[in-house]
Design an enzyme around this catalytic site. Structure first.
Site, PDB file in Angstrom:
ATOM      1  CD  GLU A 331      -1.671  -2.310   1.853  1.00  0.00           C
ATOM      2  OE1 GLU A 331      -0.472  -2.635   1.869  1.00  0.00           O
ATOM      3  OE2 GLU A 331      -2.583  -3.016   2.325  1.00  0.00           O
ATOM      4  CE  LYS A 439      -2.494  -5.204  25.141  1.00  0.00           C
ATOM      5  NZ  LYS A 439      -3.673  -4.488  24.797  1.00  0.00           N
ATOM      6  CD1 TRP A 444       0.534  -5.117  24.007  1.00  0.00           C
ATOM      7  CD2 TRP A 444       1.274  -3.532  22.618  1.00  0.00           C
ATOM      8  NE1 TRP A 444      -0.562  -4.570  23.380  1.00  0.00           N
ATOM      9  CE2 TRP A 444      -0.130  -3.588  22.531  1.00  0.00           C
ATOM     10  CE3 TRP A 444       1.955  -2.610  21.830  1.00  0.00           C
ATOM     11  CZ2 TRP A 444      -0.854  -2.767  21.687  1.00  0.00           C
ATOM     12  CZ3 TRP A 444       1.239  -1.784  20.992  1.00  0.00           C
ATOM     13  CH2 TRP A 444      -0.161  -1.869  20.915  1.00  0.00           C
TER      14      TRP A 444
HETATM   15  P1  AMP Z   1       3.661  -6.361   2.056  1.00  0.00           P
HETATM   16  O1  AMP Z   1       2.526  -5.482   1.747  1.00  0.00           O
HETATM   17  O2  AMP Z   1       3.435  -7.791   1.716  1.00  0.00           O
HETATM   18  O3  AMP Z   1       4.934  -5.826   1.484  1.00  0.00           O
HETATM   19  O4  AMP Z   1       3.841  -6.369   3.642  1.00  0.00           O
HETATM   20  C1  AMP Z   1       4.038  -5.176   4.357  1.00  0.00           C
HETATM   21  C2  AMP Z   1       4.385  -5.492   5.774  1.00  0.00           C
HETATM   22  O5  AMP Z   1       5.669  -6.119   5.857  1.00  0.00           O
HETATM   23  C3  AMP Z   1       4.537  -4.284   6.668  1.00  0.00           C
HETATM   24  O6  AMP Z   1       3.290  -3.793   7.096  1.00  0.00           O
HETATM   25  C4  AMP Z   1       5.377  -4.823   7.799  1.00  0.00           C
HETATM   26  O7  AMP Z   1       4.602  -5.546   8.732  1.00  0.00           O
HETATM   27  C5  AMP Z   1       6.286  -5.787   7.085  1.00  0.00           C
HETATM   28  N1  AMP Z   1       7.589  -5.151   6.834  1.00  0.00           N
HETATM   29  C6  AMP Z   1       8.030  -4.566   5.705  1.00  0.00           C
HETATM   30  N2  AMP Z   1       9.290  -4.119   5.857  1.00  0.00           N
HETATM   31  C7  AMP Z   1       9.661  -4.415   7.125  1.00  0.00           C
HETATM   32  C8  AMP Z   1      10.841  -4.206   7.909  1.00  0.00           C
HETATM   33  N3  AMP Z   1      11.925  -3.618   7.406  1.00  0.00           N
HETATM   34  N4  AMP Z   1      10.823  -4.637   9.186  1.00  0.00           N
HETATM   35  C9  AMP Z   1       9.744  -5.254   9.718  1.00  0.00           C
HETATM   36  N5  AMP Z   1       8.616  -5.492   9.028  1.00  0.00           N
HETATM   37  C10 AMP Z   1       8.567  -5.069   7.753  1.00  0.00           C
END
Ligand code: AMP
Length: 551
Positions: A331, A439, A444
């Site tokens: 997004e 939790k 958390w």
């Molecule tokens: P997607 O839309 O499949 O790319 O997933 C997005 C989600 O991936 C984000 O909302 C995060 O939860 C996770 N994400 C992306 N980059 C990172 C990062 N560098 N560290 C931790 N989580 C990440």
């Protein structure tokens, strides 16, 4: 009073026209499904994309129609990126790692008219060809010599024949920059997958920002190898950025194992790469297991999941490859934040700088962010208080295709579903996905911290920490671990490994060793499946220590 500047639309085709004119000689190298290494230039890309644009139009595709792809990173996929979007249609990149039922649902929802596919995915196409409702033509992305013999796909066409049949005199049309350019469905964590519909304007603005020095930092001097798939958020925008700056592009095709990647890095002089941690794990294992080096790589961009500290250390300390940790989502196009240090951080010691680099980082210009509590009230940027991360900006989704999940925005901000802190310097640190948070006794516990510590143990290949139900504390952390081949570690040794690294009550209550952890279609651990399987583990095994009291 309006300014007196030209109102030229921001269009994806302009990236290609620029690359062809200014960097025409620069190379695009692809390891193909057919097994060969293919070479072409940006001049060739321009010519073939124009021929392909004519071919797509000849198949009856009109502006606004969706054209699906099921393809690896390669030059033909790149040609589709420019030919389809450039002519005003919408490129819909499907994720081949999804189940055929999900793919059918997504192609139907998108109303794809034509489906282009790499030969690897022939069985998948054969499985869905009679089920997808709107697809009129299937195109195998290969030449006549490699065309498959199949009776299960009606209207099967050959990519190279379609291209060769057209002249290259197509003129890229001009239209409103808000026109939709490409479509990518999110991993579909809850409910049906949701389509994120990018526009030419959002893509161009994202490309400018992503190329910046403190963002992905690429220039004409670079050779970029995007490991991140072109079906996952447009390979983080790199196919557009490469054209904007005139970088050499190297595509790995289907060969994403450590050896194939390292061979390509070395043979083509790759300087910058980008991908999720799981891919880098395979590469590092190969490089370290065979005493190899990276002779040209200077930087790798790691995102999609948190970069484990042990991985950052391996790249930076042992291989002199700088790691840029980045955060984003489907997004958010996806570049939202990068952990690029600022001059003010030069005086910090190495450990402090490393700690900052491990955060998800600060916003790229164009993206604004804040964290809020359960009532939507903004929380302080003190590096300690965590809340839901909200973002807004010109390349952040304002809704989903066909109005799925209406009202996605809250007061004009996009709720990311990530739980994060932001420090006084603006560095954001994700502590969890809101649905993955643990939790315990109302407080958390950050599962990512617990996973990172486990991953730093020399015997651990992969670790996931999930919330297990607990009669007293509601939830307690449970660690699920895959050991490295041949390595040994016991439950107690792993739990001892946490001592001194975190508050004692954060220590997981138990460890389960498994052969593998399920990965989702974009390489992320599927913690929901682990929760389904193990959430009653503590209750069932009578392991209900009152760890918090012990602290
Ligand atoms: P997607 O839309 O499949 O790319 O997933 C997005 C989600 O991936 C984000 O909302 C995060 O939860 C996770 N994400 C992306 N980059 C990172 C990062 N560098 N560290 C931790 N989580 C990440």
């Amino acid at each position: 009073m309006n300014g007196l500047m030209m109102d030229r639309p921001l269009l994806i085709s302009s990236l290609l026209v620029h690359a062809e004119g200014q960097h025409g000689e620069r190379e695009i190298v692809s390891r193909r499904v057919e097994g060969d290494i293919h070479r072409m230039t940006y001049k060739d890309l321009g010519r073939r994309a124009r021929q392909l644009a004519r071919a797509v139009a000849a198949l009856g595709v009109k502006p606004g129609d969706r054209v699906g792809t099921l393809a690896w990173n390669g030059h033909r996929h790149l040609e589709l990126y420019y030919a389809v979007s450039g002519s005003g249609a919408v490129l819909h990149t499907l994720n081949p790692r999804l189940h055929p039922d999900q793919l059918t649902w997504i192609a139907d929802h998108a109303e794809d008219q034509v489906l282009f596919f790499d030969l690897t995915f022939l069985p998948l196409i054969e499985a869905i060809a009679s089920r997808v409702k709107t697809v009129r033509h299937f195109v195998a992305m290969t030449d006549r010599a490699h065309m498959p013999e199949t009776t299960k796909i009606p209207n099967l066409l050959c990519y190279e024949e379609l291209v060769a049949a057209q002249p290259d005199d197509f003129v890229w049309p001009e239209f409103d920059e808000r026109t939709a350019s490409s479509l990518c469905y999110t991993s579909g964590t809850t409910g049906n997958p949701k389509g994120v519909l990018y526009s030419h304007r959002s893509t161009l603005l994202h490309t400018f920002a992503a190329a910046l020095h403190d963002a992905l930092d690429v220039s004409s001097a670079d050779t970029i190898l995007p490991v991140v798939p072109m079906f996952h958020v447009n390979a983080w925008g790199l196919p557009y950025v490469a054209c904007m700056v005139g970088a050499k592009l190297v595509f790995p095709g289907p060969a994403l194992d450590g050896k194939s990647l390292h061979d390509l890095f070395e043979a083509e002089g790759v300087t910058v790469s980008a991908g999720v941690p799981t891919v880098w794990q395979g590469l590092l294992t190969h490089v370290e297991g065979n005493n190899l080096k990276f002779s040209t790589m200077r930087r790798t961009i790691i995102g999609g999941s948190a970069c484990p500290p042990a991985m950052m250390d391996a790249f930076q300390q042992r291989h002199d490859v700088k790691v840029l940790h980045a955060w984003g989502m489907t997004e958010t196009s996806p570049v939202g934040t990068t952990a690029a240090l600022k001059p003010v951080h030069a005086s910090l010691d190495a450990d402090q700088r490393r700690a900052l680099q491990l955060k998800q980082g600060r916003t790229v210009f164009g993206v604004e962010m804040k964290i809020v509590d359960v009532n939507g009230q903004p929380l302080p940027h003190d590096g300690k208080t965590s809340g839901e991360l909200m973002v807004r900006g010109p390349w952040i989704a304002s809704g989903y295709f066909k109005g799925e999940a209406q009202g996605a925005l809250v007061d004009g901000w996009f709720p990311t579903g990530d739980v994060a802190t932001i420090d006084a310097d603006g560095f954001m640190n994700i502590t969890d996905r809101s649905k993955d948070v643990i939790k315990s006794g109302g407080e958390w516990i950050g599962s990512i911290d617990l996973e990172n510590i486990a991953m730093a143990h020399p015997a651990v290949a992969m670790a996931a920490c999930i919330a297990a139900r607990h009669p007293k504390w509601d939830e307690r952390p449970l660690l699920i671990v895959v050991k490295k081949p041949g390595a040994e570690v016991t439950r107690d040794e792993l739990l001892q490994f946490y001592e001194g690294k975190i508050a004692r009550w954060w220590t997981p209550d138990d460890v389960i060793f498994v052969d593998s952890i399920p990965l989702g279609a974009t390489g992320k651990m599927q913690k929901s499946l682990l929760r389904d399987a193990y959430q009653d583990h503590l209750i069932a095994s009578d392991k209900v220590p009152s760890s918090k009291e012990a602290a």
